[in-house]
Design a protein around this motif. Structure first.
Motif, PDB file in Angstrom:
ATOM      1  N   ASP A  60       1.218  -0.910  -0.007  1.00 38.42           N
ATOM      2  CA  ASP A  60      -0.414   0.069   0.193  1.00 38.42           C
ATOM      3  C   ASP A  60       1.158   0.948  -0.225  1.00 38.42           C
ATOM      4  OD1 ASP A  60      -2.597  -1.560  -0.016  1.00 38.42           O
ATOM      5  OD2 ASP A  60      -2.562  -1.624   2.043  1.00 38.42           O
ATOM      6  N   GLN A  61       1.900   1.415   1.206  1.00 39.09           N
ATOM      7  CA  GLN A  61       3.103   2.505   0.781  1.00 39.09           C
ATOM      8  C   GLN A  61       3.382   2.992  -0.643  1.00 39.09           C
ATOM      9  OE1 GLN A  61       5.583   1.224   4.562  1.00 39.09           O
ATOM     10  NE2 GLN A  61       4.561   2.183   5.578  1.00 39.09           N
ATOM     11  N   VAL A  62       3.729   1.537  -0.795  1.00 36.01           N
ATOM     12  CA  VAL A  62       4.542   1.875  -2.537  1.00 36.01           C
ATOM     13  C   VAL A  62       3.392   2.439  -3.125  1.00 36.01           C
ATOM     14  CG1 VAL A  62       5.095   0.683  -4.903  1.00 36.01           C
ATOM     15  CG2 VAL A  62       6.481  -0.187  -2.397  1.00 36.01           C
ATOM     16  N   ILE A  63       2.008   1.518  -3.587  1.00 34.69           N
ATOM     17  CA  ILE A  63       1.206   2.824  -4.451  1.00 34.69           C
ATOM     18  C   ILE A  63       0.907   3.919  -4.171  1.00 34.69           C
ATOM     19  CG2 ILE A  63      -1.281   2.357  -5.433  1.00 34.69           C
ATOM     20  CD1 ILE A  63      -0.811  -1.454  -5.140  1.00 34.69           C
ATOM     21  N   SER A  64       0.119   4.531  -2.775  1.00 35.99           N
ATOM     22  CA  SER A  64       0.333   5.260  -2.502  1.00 35.99           C
ATOM     23  C   SER A  64       1.681   6.097  -2.776  1.00 35.99           C
ATOM     24  CB  SER A  64       0.203   5.617  -0.617  1.00 35.99           C
ATOM     25  OG  SER A  64      -1.078   5.117  -0.370  1.00 35.99           O
ATOM     26  N   PHE A  65       2.519   5.753  -3.152  1.00 36.56           N
ATOM     27  CA  PHE A  65       3.691   7.160  -3.477  1.00 36.56           C
ATOM     28  C   PHE A  65       3.744   6.766  -4.796  1.00 36.56           C
ATOM     29  CE2 PHE A  65       8.149   6.773  -5.571  1.00 36.56           C
ATOM     30  CZ  PHE A  65       8.351   8.051  -4.985  1.00 36.56           C
ATOM     31  N   LEU A  66       3.483   5.831  -5.636  1.00 34.73           N
ATOM     32  CA  LEU A  66       2.624   5.699  -7.026  1.00 34.73           C
ATOM     33  C   LEU A  66       2.125   7.090  -7.642  1.00 34.73           C
ATOM     34  CD1 LEU A  66       3.622   2.479  -7.666  1.00 34.73           C
ATOM     35  CD2 LEU A  66       4.935   3.989  -8.583  1.00 34.73           C
ATOM     36  N   GLU A  67       1.074   6.721  -6.728  1.00 34.36           N
ATOM     37  CA  GLU A  67      -0.231   7.653  -7.128  1.00 34.36           C
ATOM     38  C   GLU A  67       0.152   9.554  -6.512  1.00 34.36           C
ATOM     39  OE1 GLU A  67      -4.614   7.041  -5.920  1.00 34.36           O
ATOM     40  OE2 GLU A  67      -3.508   6.944  -4.268  1.00 34.36           O
ATOM     41  N   ALA A  68       0.487   9.695  -5.222  1.00 29.97           N
ATOM     42  CA  ALA A  68       0.946  10.898  -4.977  1.00 29.97           C
ATOM     43  C   ALA A  68       2.498  11.512  -6.257  1.00 29.97           C
ATOM     44  CB  ALA A  68       1.846  11.071  -3.207  1.00 29.97           C
ATOM     45  N   GLN A  69       3.163  10.787  -6.262  1.00 30.17           N
ATOM     46  CA  GLN A  69       4.065  11.237  -7.498  1.00 30.17           C
ATOM     47  C   GLN A  69       3.607  11.322  -8.839  1.00 30.17           C
ATOM     48  OE1 GLN A  69       6.519  12.071  -6.091  1.00 30.17           O
ATOM     49  NE2 GLN A  69       8.325  12.317  -7.934  1.00 30.17           N
ATOM     50  N   SER A  70       2.361  10.389  -9.141  1.00 26.40           N
ATOM     51  CA  SER A  70       1.881  11.021 -10.214  1.00 26.40           C
ATOM     52  C   SER A  70       0.924  11.997 -10.809  1.00 26.40           C
ATOM     53  CB  SER A  70       0.890   9.487 -10.549  1.00 26.40           C
ATOM     54  OG  SER A  70       2.104   8.822 -11.324  1.00 26.40           O
ATOM     55  N   ALA A  71       0.926  12.055  -9.149  1.00 23.61           N
ATOM     56  CA  ALA A  71      -0.267  13.600  -8.669  1.00 23.61           C
ATOM     57  C   ALA A  71       0.292  14.949  -9.199  1.00 23.61           C
ATOM     58  CB  ALA A  71      -1.260  13.450  -7.782  1.00 23.61           C
ATOM     59  N   ALA A  72       1.770  14.991  -8.513  1.00 26.34           N
ATOM     60  CA  ALA A  72       2.358  16.020  -8.179  1.00 26.34           C
ATOM     61  C   ALA A  72       3.447  16.522  -9.788  1.00 26.34           C
ATOM     62  CB  ALA A  72       3.728  15.881  -7.362  1.00 26.34           C
ATOM     63  N   LEU A  73       3.529  15.788 -10.714  1.00 26.91           N
ATOM     64  CA  LEU A  73       3.944  15.576 -12.211  1.00 26.91           C
ATOM     65  C   LEU A  73       2.803  15.291 -12.657  1.00 26.91           C
ATOM     66  CD1 LEU A  73       6.491  12.656 -11.737  1.00 26.91           C
ATOM     67  CD2 LEU A  73       6.874  15.258 -11.332  1.00 26.91           C
ATOM     68  N   ALA A  74       1.430  15.354 -12.841  1.00 27.70           N
ATOM     69  CA  ALA A  74       0.270  15.757 -13.481  1.00 27.70           C
ATOM     70  C   ALA A  74       0.601  17.018 -14.125  1.00 27.70           C
ATOM     71  CB  ALA A  74      -0.627  15.576 -13.426  1.00 27.70           C
ATOM     72  N   PRO A  75      -0.135  17.550 -15.914  1.00 26.21           N
ATOM     73  CA  PRO A  75       0.428  18.856 -15.663  1.00 26.21           C
ATOM     74  C   PRO A  75      -1.650  19.897 -15.328  1.00 26.21           C
ATOM     75  CG  PRO A  75       0.043  17.257 -17.439  1.00 26.21           C
ATOM     76  CD  PRO A  75       0.000  16.783 -16.352  1.00 26.21           C
ATOM     77  N   GLU A  76      -1.287  20.817 -14.654  1.00 22.17           N
ATOM     78  CA  GLU A  76      -2.035  21.347 -14.212  1.00 22.17           C
ATOM     79  C   GLU A  76      -3.734  22.051 -15.222  1.00 22.17           C
ATOM     80  OE1 GLU A  76      -1.486  24.767 -12.321  1.00 22.17           O
ATOM     81  OE2 GLU A  76      -0.547  23.875 -10.789  1.00 22.17           O
ATOM     82  N   PRO A  77      -4.213  21.091 -15.104  1.00 20.06           N
ATOM     83  CA  PRO A  77      -5.716  21.355 -16.149  1.00 20.06           C
ATOM     84  C   PRO A  77      -5.818  23.065 -16.334  1.00 20.06           C
ATOM     85  CG  PRO A  77      -6.981  21.187 -14.115  1.00 20.06           C
ATOM     86  CD  PRO A  77      -5.143  20.750 -13.812  1.00 20.06           C
ATOM     87  N   VAL A  78      -5.976  23.139 -18.045  1.00 27.37           N
ATOM     88  CA  VAL A  78      -6.460  24.799 -18.099  1.00 27.37           C
ATOM     89  C   VAL A  78      -7.738  25.333 -18.171  1.00 27.37           C
ATOM     90  CG1 VAL A  78      -6.730  26.715 -20.295  1.00 27.37           C
ATOM     91  CG2 VAL A  78      -4.898  24.440 -20.166  1.00 27.37           C
TER      92      VAL A  78
END
Length: 326
Positions: free
Chosen positions: A296-314
């Motif tokens: 769960d900790q690995v998956i949560s890190f992937l989720e958080a990291q992906s969210a941090a790197l995702a482009p902001e919506p226009v």
């Protein structure tokens, strides 16, 4: 309680590192018994079908890194090989000149030279790294002499997650985890290459001067130490797929099983797991021995990291170039 455990783990790792370095800095000695009278000179066969002799051709006068593995291993071997592939890249043109890697199969019946060659190609193995097979009894002798022998009935992997670093001319040998941090392994190997070459040994930077790993969570630590050898987050495919946004496109239950028990999905012929296996050159994702909490900790890190790197919506009605910088 979890914070206390994290502190204990970190402290233990530091003590092990210090102990390793203390062992390393023992002075080299002349007339070492770790030479031709100790190591067997049994014949082995490389992935290219060439016959070599263990002491005369592989050890004598060299700095070496030796591990045991087998190509159809589902636990630690893929991670070990991927980690050494990282180290190989860091060592650059010193590979095959100043240092040599040897991966010796403990299942020579299945690991023919052709099987070893195909396995090596999956991990982009270059000059200076040999994959070796031979007679089972000869490999057992080598493993015992190296201190790497392990009763194959004691765990599913059939061997320990260790490698031997050696400088044969000086007689310096040290056992270390094969899945250790790649930068730390590279520095250790460089130190071994420089035994007896004081000017070179003092010219480079020490491990203490290397940039620190910035690990902000247990999930980040697990990803850096267990997953990053094969995967990136937002930097493109590596040995395995880029994991950016993986939690958005994969079912959570499927992803949990893929992280914790990937061999079971393949055994069940899961369509997605099978397709990924074929796409990425049939490199097996290892079972990393993660419990439910760690998974769960690995998956949560992937989720958080992906969210941090995702482009902001226009915003609707705003032109893309008007979007505020991140």
């Amino acid at each position: 309680m979890q914070r206390k455990h994290w502190i204990i783990v970190t402290a233990a790792a530091s003590l092990l590192t210090i102990a390793s370095m203390l062992f390393f800095f023992q002075p080299a000695f002349a007339g070492s018994r770790w030479g031709a009278d100790y190591f067997p000179n049994v014949p082995l066969t490389t992935q290219d079908g060439t016959t070599v002799h263990f002491y005369d051709d592989l050890l004598k006068g060299k700095t070496v890194v030796i591990e045991l593995f087998y190509t159809h291993c589902v636990d630690s071997c893929p991670l070990e090989t991927a980690r050494l592939a990282q180290v190989q890249k860091m060592l650059g043109d010193r590979m095959g000149k100043d240092v040599f890697f040897y991966s010796i199969s403990i299942d020579p019946k299945m690991d023919t030279p052709q099987a070893l060659k195909e396995y090596a190609e999956k991990y982009h193995v270059g000059p200076g790294w040999l994959f070796l097979t031979g007679k089972k009894e000869d490999i057992d002798i080598v493993a015992r002499k190296l201190g790497l022998y392990f009763d194959p009935d004691l765990n599913r992997d059939g061997h320990t997650v260790d490698l031997m670093l050696g400088n044969e001319p000086s007689g310096q040998w040290m056992k270390n985890s094969a899945t250790d941090n790649a930068r730390f392994l590279t520095v250790l190997i460089n130190q071994y290459m420089n035994i007896g070459r004081k000017q070179e040994a003092t010219a480079g930077k020490s491990y203490a001067e290397s940039p620190a790993l910035k690990l902000h969570s247990k999930g980040h630590y697990l990803f850096a130490t267990r997953c990053a050898a094969c995967h990136t987050i937002g930097h493109g495919d590596s040995i395995g797929p880029d994991l950016l946004g993986i939690t958005s496109v994969r079912d959570r239950n499927w992803l949990t099983r893929m992280v914790s028990v990937p061999e079971e999905l393949l055994a069940e012929k899961d369509p997605l797991a099978t397709a990924l296996f074929q796409k990425y050159k049939q490199v097996r994702m290892p079972n990393l021995g993660l419990d439910n909490e760690a998974t769960d900790q690995v998956i949560s890190f992937l989720e958080a990291q992906s969210a941090a790197l995702a482009p902001e919506p226009v915003a609707v009605g705003r032109k893309p170039e008007q979007a505020q910088p991140r």
